[in-house]
Design an enzyme around this catalytic site. Structure first.
Site, PDB file in Angstrom:
ATOM      1  N   GLY B 223     -17.607  25.787 -37.157  1.00 33.24           N
ATOM      2  CA  GLY B 223     -16.211  26.089 -37.442  1.00 33.24           C
ATOM      3  C   GLY B 223     -16.066  27.109 -38.551  1.00 33.24           C
ATOM      4  O   GLY B 223     -16.859  28.048 -38.676  1.00 33.24           O
ATOM      5  N   SER B 224     -15.091  26.850 -39.380  1.00 29.84           N
ATOM      6  CA  SER B 224     -14.733  27.860 -40.372  1.00 29.84           C
ATOM      7  C   SER B 224     -15.801  28.109 -41.423  1.00 29.84           C
ATOM      8  O   SER B 224     -15.778  29.141 -42.096  1.00 29.84           O
ATOM      9  CB  SER B 224     -13.439  27.466 -41.073  1.00 29.84           C
ATOM     10  OG  SER B 224     -12.409  27.353 -40.119  1.00 29.84           O
ATOM     11  N   THR B 225     -16.743  27.166 -41.583  1.00 31.72           N
ATOM     12  CA  THR B 225     -17.797  27.446 -42.563  1.00 31.72           C
ATOM     13  C   THR B 225     -18.620  28.660 -42.115  1.00 31.72           C
ATOM     14  O   THR B 225     -19.254  29.322 -42.922  1.00 31.72           O
ATOM     15  CB  THR B 225     -18.734  26.238 -42.741  1.00 31.72           C
ATOM     16  OG1 THR B 225     -19.269  25.873 -41.480  1.00 31.72           O
ATOM     17  CG2 THR B 225     -18.010  25.060 -43.353  1.00 31.72           C
ATOM     18  N   LYS B 227     -17.396  31.335 -41.246  1.00 29.42           N
ATOM     19  CA  LYS B 227     -16.727  32.547 -41.741  1.00 29.42           C
ATOM     20  C   LYS B 227     -17.464  33.136 -42.930  1.00 29.42           C
ATOM     21  O   LYS B 227     -17.313  34.325 -43.248  1.00 29.42           O
ATOM     22  CB  LYS B 227     -15.272  32.233 -42.117  1.00 29.42           C
ATOM     23  CG  LYS B 227     -14.395  32.015 -40.892  1.00 29.42           C
ATOM     24  CD  LYS B 227     -13.025  31.490 -41.256  1.00 29.42           C
ATOM     25  CE  LYS B 227     -12.239  31.166 -39.972  1.00 29.42           C
ATOM     26  NZ  LYS B 227     -11.094  30.298 -40.247  1.00 29.42           N
TER      27      LYS B 227
END
Lengths: 473, 495
Positions: B223-225, B227
């Protein structure tokens, strides 16, 4: 060892081959000395087992040792009187193996698990050994000349076939561990196949000695090898079918292999035609493939051999045996200090891995060498024997040992697929032990005849055995 | 007939030679492997013997987390694990027929004393007629950090599915590694083998897989990690923290009719925001558009530089059930796929260990160290026999300058972004939350990766909460995962 067995003397028989140029000494003193050594091995191992398991020598050590010694000495005395020229190394080898086997069976008896509780296989094995030695003595006493057996060629053959068929009879036949090779008569049970192998050697030898000339006639020549004629293929095909029958109807891969191999070897020896080996090899390959395709039993054995550690491998027993031998390593855990009982049937078919675990590679090599020596003595007897029937009998009996040891030891050490056979003289099992003692008696009978000096062709009447001497001039 | 008999004798000789060579192979050459419990755990002879011999201890901060104590039943020693479930996935287990796990398996030869490095000690034992002793193994674990991680997960319930990994960025030393649900190795190592077997079967049958080490065995969408990796690639390709990137609430994906939106369909703010702000609010639109600009290959390369695609850098816990899984970026990613991959969706999969390594790499000026768990091999007298050195996995996953910029952006995330729950008074914490969608029917995964102090970091942490049995709208990296990471960092920093 073999050099010590004969002494080059100057006595020569005219026209004799190089092996007949020398006169063999009796060497009974050497035999007695070796027997004492073999008893040290057997009784010593028995004592070591008690020390290893319980920390004290077995209570019945003296009784066991005395009985064992009495049997061996009885056999020795019989040889002295009834077969005084017989090979002096054979009996000590057999005595050492039998003593070692008894010790290991006793060791498994003492193990807390992995064994029918309360059984005393060692004691019953000693009884069977007594019967075996009685058989040994009977053969040597009653059979003064092995050539008399030639007249029983077809009787022996027929008896062997009947014995092989017996386990298939309902009522007395019994299936043990998947193989239908046992018969039960009241409290007694035995494997008739063990007796059959002795009879088969006699039958094969008698048959081949008569028909070897015809069977040796060359047919088509293929790649430097003379193949037999097509019309002579009858006997080998018959034997091939019998072996396949044993495999299919009795599920006994080991005996099937051994009987066919035995016949093939004796055929080759009698005809001196390598072509028979080619024919036999092809038949073996076809039979093996057919057996593999049709019987789940054979498939399981082959799969267990190729991939014993596979997830669904059926070879728990083989794997345990390999673990045990690996655990034994070079010098072994010491008698009574391993866990041979972990392997199922560790006292019978898998007794060699048991010995390998506790005596190590050292012990295993020693045992294999004992067998090699036994086979070598048998083949040497065949080599020096003066009559063809005796040659074939001795070669056949030696082959029985060689094949049986190779098949069972190779099987339990994963050299070849596992097949159930007993390890001669080591495994717990009455029929096998008695049959093997009888085999040894026959071998010694032939050996006695082979090593006995030929009738003297000299001016002087011989001072001994003079009744048989023929005066030539 | 003598010629065939002689040939027969030669054939017999060959047969007996074959038997002897084969026996030698079995009992000499193959013996080592057949009697190795790690290769053949079902060799009960070896296991029985091992139960009768003192086995070395596994030590953490000088205290045993696995040890052999004297026993008076069938065997002379009993293997016990004083901390049970807390260290279960690290110690593994030592059983008679069920095999070995974890360090018990990986360092078996040291613990038994058979390791070549302990040869001299073994000889001395033999000469002195002392019973041979096993060696000891010291781990890199920080007991306080491990406890914080375990307690943090346990606070969400014993059946929570999650994992925590903490690494010392400069060395790669693993400071904490916890997987939940856990199990008690004591239940497998007991001398009642029937009970041990039924316990083992129960663990194997458990749908949540307590024997699985989720920290290394299981890959999930980060997920966003992820990014962080997209941002690292952007900064390495001309972007700066102040570069203006696309904001707003949706991004039209090329070649499709679909739109990429933000979490809960929120807007990231104005149509153009800075890269720092985009990371602060974890803006899917912004990072999706960066992914489109950079392309899948640049992202894949950046991920690979942090260790994605490899499973060869960590073997300390290899056993019959456990292997490090390689994290993946995905292959043949098309243009819209680059946008989805850039925010850690589509086919991107990572282990918690991998995400901890990403944080550690950023914290360590772009140098990614190989993670390791075994610190020292010690003799039975606790003399250090061997010290395991740290190794570099990737020297320049990102440049030091990019690492500094990214660190500042991550500090901003904790100070004014999505991860304020990870703040520690007096310490600058750098972090990034993640909430990964798996399937619409399943709850999302909560991630949090962080390190502290931002300058000269001593600890980098990754926390994954896979399923905590809480309301779907309560699941978030900042809500569930960040407090655990914070507790672990505080334990290491003693703050």
């Amino acid at each position: 060892m073999s050099r010590a067995g004969r002494t080059p003397t100057t006595k020569r028989a005219p026209g004799a081959g190089p092996l007949m140029e020398l006169v063999h000494r009796r060497r009974r003193g050497a035999e007695l000395y070796l027997l004492v050594l073999s008893l040290v091995v057997g009784v010593g191992a028995y004592a070591a087992v008690g020390l290893g398991v319980n920390g004290q020598v077995p209570a019945d050590l003296v009784k066991h040792g005395a009985w064992l010694a009495a049997l061996v000495v009885a056999a020795h005395v019989t040889i002295r009187y009834k077969a005084e020229y017989a090979d002096p190394v054979v009996l000590p080898i057999v005595s050492a193996l039998n003593g070692l086997g008894l010790a290991m069976i006793h060791r498994i008896d003492l193990a807390p698990t992995g064994h029918p509780v309360g059984s005393n296989f060692a004691a019953s094995q000693l009884v069977w050994m007594t019967l075996g030695v009685l058989g040994f003595i009977t053969v040597l006493t009653s059979l003064r000349d092995h050539r008399r057996l030639q007249s029983f060629t077809y009787t022996a053959g027929l008896a062997a076939i009947v014995l092989l068929l017996l386990p298939l009879l309902p009522g007395i036949g019994k299936t043990v561990n998947g193989a239908r090779i046992w018969i039960h008569l009241g409290p007694m049970s035995f494997q008739p196949g063990e007796i059959a192998k002795v009879l088969l050697v006699i039958a094969f030898a008698g048959y081949l000695v008569l028909h070897r000339d015809a069977l040796a006639l060359a047919g088509r020549r293929v790649l430097f090898v003379d193949l037999p004629r097509g019309r002579d293929l009858g006997p080998i095909l018959a034997m091939w079918l019998v072996s396949l029958g044993i495999l299919v109807f009795q599920n006994d891969l080991g005996s099937s292999l051994m009987f066919f191999g035995l016949f093939l070897v004796m055929l080759y020896v009698s005809t001196e035609r390598p072509g028979w080996l080619v024919v036999g090899g092809v038949l073996f390959a076809v039979g093996a493939y057919a057996g593999y395709v049709t019987t789940a039993h054979v498939q399981a054995r082959v799969h267990g051999w190729l991939d014993p550690f596979g997830k669904d491998s059926p070879s728990y027993q083989l794997v345990q045996a390999m673990y045990g031998m690996a655990w034994g390593g070079l010098t072994g855990r010491g008698l009574g200090q391993g866990s041979p009982q972990t392997t199922p049937i560790s006292w019978s078919d898998f007794i060699l891995p048991s010995l390998g675990e506790e005596l190590g590679l050292t012990g295993v090599i020693a045992i294999i060498l004992l067998y090699a020596l036994l086979v070598e003595r048998g083949l040497r007897t065949a080599l020096i024997c003066r009559d063809n029937f005796g040659k074939l009998v001795a070669a056949g009996l030696a082959t029985v040992f060689a094949l049986q040891v190779f098949v069972v030891v190779g099987g339990v050490t994963r050299l070849i697929p596992l097949t159930g056979l007993t390890t001669p003289f080591l495994s717990q099992g009455g029929s096998s032990l008695v049959a093997n003692w009888v085999i040894v008696a026959l071998l010694l009978r032939v050996s006695d005849a082979a090593r006995r000096p030929p009738p003297e062709f000299s001016d002087q009447p011989a001072d001994m055995d003079s009744t048989q001497v023929v005066m030539m001039r | 007939m003598n010629r065939p008999i002689r040939n027969l004798a030669i054939a017999c000789l060959v047969m007996f030679l074959a038997l002897m060579i084969n026996a030698t192979y079995l009992q000499y050459w193959q013996a080592g492997s057949l009697t190795s419990l790690t290769k053949h755990p079902d060799n009960v002879r070896v296991a029985d013997a091992a139960f009768d011999e003192p086995r070395g201890a596994i030590l953490v901060d000088g205290r045993a987390i696995a040890q052999s104590i004297k026993s008076s039943d069938r065997y002379k020693f009993l293997r016990t694990y004083p901390d049970g479930a807390e260290y279960a996935h690290i110690t593994g287990y030592f059983t008679r027929t069920l095999g070995l796990g974890g360090i018990e398996s990986g360092e078996n030869s040291v613990l038994t004393g058979d390791d070549p490095s302990l040869f001299v000690n073994k000889v001395i034992d033999l000469l002195g007629n002392a019973a041979p002793q096993g060696g000891n193994v010291t781990l890199t674990i920080n007991a306080n950090a491990q406890k914080a991680a375990f307690d943090g997960l346990r606070a969400l319930g014993p059946r929570v599915q999650g994992a925590v990994v903490a690494i010392e960025p400069a060395t790669g030393r693993i400071l904490a590694m916890v997987s939940s649900p856990s199990f008690s190795p004591n239940q497998l190592a007991g001398h009642d083998f029937t009970t041990a077997k039924s316990n083992y079967d129960r663990l194997l049958a458990d749908p949540l897989g307590p024997l699985n080490n989720r920290a290394i065995e299981q890959t999930l969408p980060p997920g966003s990690t992820f990014k962080l990796i997209t941002a690292a690639a952007a900064l390495s390709h001309g972007y700066t923290p102040n570069s203006m990137v696309l904001g707003g609430s949706s991004l039209k994906l090329p070649l499709t009719t679909k739109y990429l939106t933000n979490e809960n369909h929120n807007s990231c703010g104005p149509a153009k925001i800075t890269l720092t702000r985009a990371l602060d609010v974890s803006c899917n639109v912004a990072f999706g558009s960066i992914g489109l600009k950079l392309g899948a290959q640049v992202l894949a390369n950046q991920a690979a530089a942090f260790g994605f695609g490899r499973n060869d850098y960590f073997h300390d816990l290899d056993d019959q059930l456990t292997r490090l899984s390689a994290s993946e970026f995905g292959t043949n990613v098309d243009q819209p796929g680059a946008a989805l991959s850039a925010i850690g969706q589509l086919n991107v999969r990572a282990t918690p260990l991998q995400m901890a390594m990403v944080a550690a790499g950023i914290a360590n000026n772009g140098e990614v160290m190989q993670p390791y768990l075994v610190d020292e091999i010690r003799s039975s007298d606790l003399d250090v026999i061997k010290q395991i050195p740290s190794k570099v996995l990737t020297a320049h996953a990102i440049s030091a300058a990019v690492a500094r910029e990214l660190t500042q952006m991550m500090v901003s995330v904790v100070q004014q972004g999505t991860a304020t729950t990870a703040q520690i008074p007096g310490v600058q914490v750098a972090g990034k939350t993640g909430t990964a969608q798996s399937a619409p029917s399943r709850p999302p995964y909560a991630w949090f990766v962080s390190f502290a102090p931002a300058e000269s970091a001593q600890v980098a942490v990754a926390v994954l909460i896979q399923d905590a049995n809480v309301d779907r709208n309560q699941i978030s990296g900042s809500g569930l995962a960040a407090p655990i990471a914070k507790a672990v960092m505080r334990a290491v920093l003693k703050k």
